[in-house]
Scaffold this active site. Sequence first.
Site, mmCIF file in Angstrom:
data_model
loop_
_atom_site.group_PDB
_atom_site.id
_atom_site.type_symbol
_atom_site.label_atom_id
_atom_site.label_comp_id
_atom_site.label_asym_id
_atom_site.label_seq_id
_atom_site.Cartn_x
_atom_site.Cartn_y
_atom_site.Cartn_z
ATOM 1 C CD GLU A 1 -3.075 -0.905 2.109
ATOM 2 O OE1 GLU A 1 -4.150 -0.499 1.651
ATOM 3 O OE2 GLU A 1 -2.863 -1.101 3.329
ATOM 4 C CG HIS B 1 -2.186 2.816 5.753
ATOM 5 N ND1 HIS B 1 -3.530 3.076 5.908
ATOM 6 C CD2 HIS B 1 -2.085 1.484 5.490
ATOM 7 C CE1 HIS B 1 -4.211 1.948 5.732
ATOM 8 N NE2 HIS B 1 -3.363 0.977 5.482
ATOM 9 C CG HIS C 1 -4.833 -1.054 9.744
ATOM 10 N ND1 HIS C 1 -3.496 -1.335 9.726
ATOM 11 C CD2 HIS C 1 -5.226 -1.059 8.453
ATOM 12 C CE1 HIS C 1 -3.097 -1.519 8.472
ATOM 13 N NE2 HIS C 1 -4.114 -1.346 7.676
ATOM 14 C CG HIS D 1 -7.986 -0.560 4.955
ATOM 15 N ND1 HIS D 1 -7.469 -0.594 3.687
ATOM 16 C CD2 HIS D 1 -6.936 -0.763 5.768
ATOM 17 C CE1 HIS D 1 -6.170 -0.819 3.753
ATOM 18 N NE2 HIS D 1 -5.828 -0.927 4.991
#
Lengths: 257, 257, 257, 257
Positions: free
Chosen positions: D101, D120, D122, D190
């Site tokens: 990603e 990024h 989660h 996500h």
Amino acid sequence: MIARAVVIALALVAQSAAAQPKSAGPADPKLIEELILANRILAMEGVVDAMGHISVRHNRDPSRYLIALARAPELVTAEDVVEYDLDSNLVVPTTRRQYSERYIHGEIYKARPDVIAVIHNHSPGIIPFGVSKVPLRAITHSGGFFAEPVPVWEPRKEFGMTEMLVNNSALGRSLVQSLGKHAAVLMRGHGVAVTGPSIQHVVGRAIYLEVGAKLQAQAIALGGGVNYLDPEEGRKIEARRDYIRSWELWKRKVTGQ
Amino acid sequence: MIARAVVIALALVAQSAAAQPKSAGPADPKLIEELILANRILAMEGVVDAMGHISVRHNRDPSRYLIALARAPELVTAEDVVEYDLDSNLVVPTTRRQYSERYIHGEIYKARPDVIAVIHNHSPGIIPFGVSKVPLRAITHSGGFFAEPVPVWEPRKEFGMTEMLVNNSALGRSLVQSLGKHAAVLMRGHGVAVTGPSIQHVVGRAIYLEVGAKLQAQAIALGGGVNYLDPEEGRKIEARRDYIRSWELWKRKVTGQ
Amino acid sequence: MIARAVVIALALVAQSAAAQPKSAGPADPKLIEELILANRILAMEGVVDAMGHISVRHNRDPSRYLIALARAPELVTAEDVVEYDLDSNLVVPTTRRQYSERYIHGEIYKARPDVIAVIHNHSPGIIPFGVSKVPLRAITHSGGFFAEPVPVWEPRKEFGMTEMLVNNSALGRSLVQSLGKHAAVLMRGHGVAVTGPSIQHVVGRAIYLEVGAKLQAQAIALGGGVNYLDPEEGRKIEARRDYIRSWELWKRKVTGQ
Amino acid sequence: MIARAVVIALALVAQSAAAQPKSAGPADPKLIEELILANRILAMEGVVDAMGHISVRHNRDPSRYLIALARAPELVTAEDVVEYDLDSNLVVPTTRRQYSERYIHGEIYKARPDVIAVIHNHSPGIIPFGVSKVPLRAITHSGGFFAEPVPVWEPRKEFGMTEMLVNNSALGRSLVQSLGKHAAVLMRGHGVAVTGPSIQHVVGRAIYLEVGAKLQAQAIALGGGVNYLDPEEGRKIEARRDYIRSWELWKRKVTGQ
């Protein structure tokens, strides 16, 4: 995975006549080592406390599985690991206590040739979904393996009032009926059984099932509806899933290396 | 357990005439050691913070009990443990501070010959159920001992406005009335008293009562109704309950061995 | 406490004419040591993260207070502690950064002779009550000091859009108006200011205010109504409150001794 | 910040003709060191587990960025850090696995000259807001950078059923469309992408976005309405925001110094 599952299915048929469990011989030491690591990772991640257990199918014989004798997963060592047949009879007798719920493992291995490893646990996030009409279902990428809701096994239906343990083959078979082709099955008022095609997969699934249950509960509590993962999204995700990066981290943390 | 309870009941009658507390003599060092371990396990598991206490009935005399002088459980050593009669009078005077709520322990031992160990604590999961109309009740196997809802003691009924402490015998007796034959009793706006037939049992119960309270709250929050453990399931579970596997883990963790 | 408060009140009047802050002389080293411990205890207990601060009134002069220069509480040492007058001017100039919100402390000491120590923090449990119509109010014994609901200070009323910091005396005075005679005051969209008659008290209060906020939120979530602590119960509890047993534990944990 | 953004914008135009990525040369060792620290801080604070990643724009060339090869952030060392162009092509080929990603980072740097660092992740608090109609929005001072609600990117709109990963440039561009001029963008089912004008800012934002999400959920659960931070309050706060005090603490904690 599919090819291996067929080989296992054939082997299971061939061995079903055997009455007395015979050892499949010594298991691959790396498999045992991975099983010990898995026990400690599950404890570190809060998936198990003193209770709960993980097993793996024997690498030499799909009709045998390996699991510890009764002991908290955090304390399990290679000396605690023993071999069972799929009726959950010990291959070598012992005077030590056994996990009374080993039938969960044996019956799943019998019915599901695709399963190589099984975990039974009572992690706090998942238990509420076993007693609620709200189904446990993934809201996020990490839960691709339960984009279809997790079934709930209710022992009262077939067995009435029990001590809530899967401590014989009949109860195990009933649980496996509810499991069906799913990756996991909730046990009402008790916990969950999680399956996987490898130790790494089943550990990753047990951890992210717990994570996912907590996320779903939080999403519900916001009161703005829940946009669940689509089963098709789940299938696409799982087609390429591995837990290599996680396993490296978990292993380093439990071994301190 | 029943045979031992009868012996204790008779001994209690025989000793009720005694005015001045006399020591029952030195307690079994293993019992003291187990009591110290229990103090530290309760702290490690978050059942107590600086407050809360655990006692055990004296092994030589059911009309005496052992508990620490006022100190955070995590810091308690064998030197802090003293002996009380069931009116909660010290057998050997001291200038140190005593737990002002020791009457919880004394009055329970007086009324309940089956009880060998008592914990009073304020763990966060259980407190909300003491101020809510929602009863605290098990949803899962680990809570078999409270499959019947836990009663709530409301000191305002009999005593009006108090400082919310059970710091005399009258308050203790009132609490014991609410306890009845249950394993535990919630104290409104305060905490809980938990009982058991051994130190290991009472520690296991205090830990899993806290776990169970949090699980129940989560199940309620899902909004899909709650399928509680049936009292008959609870009885079947508790008939064979022990905390051997948990105790091994807890002991290893607090002693670091 | 009352006698000491009167002495402080008189001293404040006597010193109000002074324009340039003069040092009250070296503070009691034990007070500094206690302040450092308090900083570390608050970090250990999760009351502060990198932000938040604690001050104490100077033991030689009630018109001076002691607090660290800008640094995370967990890292504060005796070398970081400096002296301010009640307008929050430094007694000894420095090139280091100061806490921009020290005015919270100075203005509270000015208005409240009974206050000897102040904490400003943003612990997660209390913040939601600052933005909700639900008042923060004790449900349990440990929260006797906020059996009356905690007031909420809304800076928008008097000051419109701000950067949400109490970084001058006018904002501090407005906050103190909302505080009134309470032990604590919530700051909308920001945090809380907690007061006490000693360092041990204010630390205990900040910790149990956070504990109590979480307990109240959990009680509300059960959906069965909330039976709050009665203000009269709170007064009875606080009349005899100390934090001796807690302090011994907290001190041992942060010093590792 | 604005001057630097203009320089970057011009450099991006000048370099857009280049087909084969060429290295910008060795990055500032202090920048690499800060990137490693950031990886470990994010792990310590629970913003990332084995998954998630942080990048920084190259100090010598705004059309290059630095990020680790595929590895859990907690384990990342300087040897793992590599250089990409803004199409997320490696400058030096490798046989090791890359973050699939990484396009999140490249496409944000392309579209947003003001952005110097990207994360990024989660983290559990933010995920529920990505699947709910309730927008993620600051209730408190520490969340000034999201006083305007965080937008949610829904990949189904443009791409239908996917494996929920931003693993090519087209998906990255779509995500950047949703991001707009915001500091962060939620990814439905996500996680989130967070941006900042420095490593310290983006780390602070990722941590306080997670903190803020949990606070907002708790405020909603109280049931008394939520008085959100005003966007104007947010702007005033962010105009003077730095994370110096936090960074000192975080650095000390991960390095143990």
